[in-house]
Motif scaffolding. Structure first.
Motif, short mmCIF file in Angstrom:
data_model
loop_
_atom_site.label_atom_id
_atom_site.label_comp_id
_atom_site.label_asym_id
_atom_site.label_seq_id
_atom_site.Cartn_x
_atom_site.Cartn_y
_atom_site.Cartn_z
N LEU A 12 82.29 20.21 23.82
CA LEU A 12 82.47 18.97 24.58
C LEU A 12 81.43 17.93 24.20
N PRO A 13 81.86 16.70 23.99
CA PRO A 13 80.91 15.63 23.64
C PRO A 13 80.17 15.10 24.87
N LYS A 14 79.08 14.42 24.62
CA LYS A 14 78.30 13.79 25.69
C LYS A 14 78.72 12.33 25.83
N SER A 15 79.99 12.07 25.76
CA SER A 15 80.56 10.73 25.79
C SER A 15 81.41 10.57 27.04
N PRO A 16 81.70 9.32 27.43
CA PRO A 16 82.65 9.13 28.53
C PRO A 16 84.05 9.48 28.05
N GLY A 17 84.90 9.85 28.99
CA GLY A 17 86.27 10.16 28.61
C GLY A 17 87.11 10.68 29.76
N LYS A 33 88.26 11.98 35.08
CA LYS A 33 87.46 11.11 34.22
C LYS A 33 86.00 11.53 34.33
N ALA A 34 85.23 11.15 33.31
CA ALA A 34 83.83 11.52 33.31
C ALA A 34 83.00 10.51 32.55
N ALA A 35 81.81 10.24 33.06
CA ALA A 35 80.86 9.40 32.35
C ALA A 35 80.28 10.20 31.18
N VAL A 36 80.10 11.50 31.40
CA VAL A 36 79.63 12.42 30.36
C VAL A 36 80.54 13.64 30.41
N LEU A 37 81.47 13.72 29.48
CA LEU A 37 82.45 14.81 29.50
C LEU A 37 81.80 16.18 29.55
N ARG A 38 80.81 16.40 28.74
CA ARG A 38 80.15 17.72 28.67
C ARG A 38 79.68 18.18 30.06
N TRP A 67 90.52 16.81 25.97
CA TRP A 67 89.87 15.59 26.41
C TRP A 67 90.11 14.48 25.41
N MET A 68 89.86 13.27 25.90
CA MET A 68 89.97 12.08 25.06
C MET A 68 88.70 11.27 25.29
N VAL A 69 87.97 11.01 24.24
CA VAL A 69 86.74 10.22 24.32
C VAL A 69 87.11 8.74 24.33
N VAL A 70 86.42 7.97 25.17
CA VAL A 70 86.63 6.53 25.26
C VAL A 70 85.28 5.82 25.13
N GLU A 71 85.33 4.51 25.08
CA GLU A 71 84.12 3.71 24.88
C GLU A 71 83.25 3.57 26.13
N SER A 72 83.87 3.59 27.30
CA SER A 72 83.11 3.34 28.53
C SER A 72 83.73 4.07 29.71
N GLU A 73 82.95 4.14 30.78
CA GLU A 73 83.42 4.73 32.02
C GLU A 73 84.61 3.95 32.58
N LEU A 74 84.57 2.65 32.43
CA LEU A 74 85.65 1.79 32.92
C LEU A 74 86.95 2.09 32.18
N GLU A 75 86.85 2.27 30.88
CA GLU A 75 88.04 2.63 30.10
C GLU A 75 88.59 4.00 30.53
N ALA A 76 87.68 4.92 30.84
CA ALA A 76 88.11 6.24 31.34
C ALA A 76 88.85 6.10 32.66
N LEU A 77 88.38 5.23 33.52
CA LEU A 77 89.03 5.00 34.81
C LEU A 77 90.46 4.51 34.61
N PHE A 78 90.66 3.54 33.72
CA PHE A 78 91.99 3.03 33.46
C PHE A 78 92.90 4.08 32.84
N LEU A 79 92.36 4.86 31.90
CA LEU A 79 93.15 5.90 31.25
C LEU A 79 93.56 6.98 32.24
N GLU A 80 92.65 7.36 33.13
CA GLU A 80 92.96 8.37 34.14
C GLU A 80 94.10 7.89 35.02
N ALA A 81 94.10 6.62 35.36
CA ALA A 81 95.14 6.06 36.25
C ALA A 81 96.53 6.08 35.61
N GLU A 82 96.56 6.04 34.27
CA GLU A 82 97.85 6.07 33.58
C GLU A 82 98.47 7.43 33.69
#
Length: 82
Positions: A12-17, A33-38, A67-82
């Motif tokens: 698991l990466p230490k990235s948001p996703g 969603k996660a700010a830090v997936l790991r 998992w899917m890595v994204v650029e930011s926590e906000l992007e993770a929030l939008f992706l989770e909602a989809e």
């Protein structure tokens, strides 16, 4: 938890996703969603962590996680909602 899942969790990466827990048939049973997936995904499998009955039932059904890595926590929030 299977050895295959343990191995996968170690990568698991230490990235948001966004993460997708799947049951034994491969069906997605939970999206989060996660700010830090790991950190977030591994929390589900910590033995020392107290869990409510709903989470305990979920964890008992998890056979795989993707998992899917994204650029930011906000992007993770939008992706989770989809």
């Amino acid at each position: 938890m299977t050895d295959a899942l343990k191995t996968k969790l170690a990568t698991l990466p230490k990235s948001p996703g966004v993460y997708f827990h799947k049951d034994a048939s491969g069906e997605i049973i939970y999206v989060g969603k996660a700010a830090v997936l790991r950190n977030r995904v591994r929390q589900y499998f910590q033995v020392s962590r107290a869990r409510d009955p709903k989470t305990e039932a979920l964890v008992s059904e998890i056979a795989d996680t993707d998992w899917m890595v994204v650029e930011s926590e906000l992007e993770a929030l939008f992706l989770e909602a989809e």
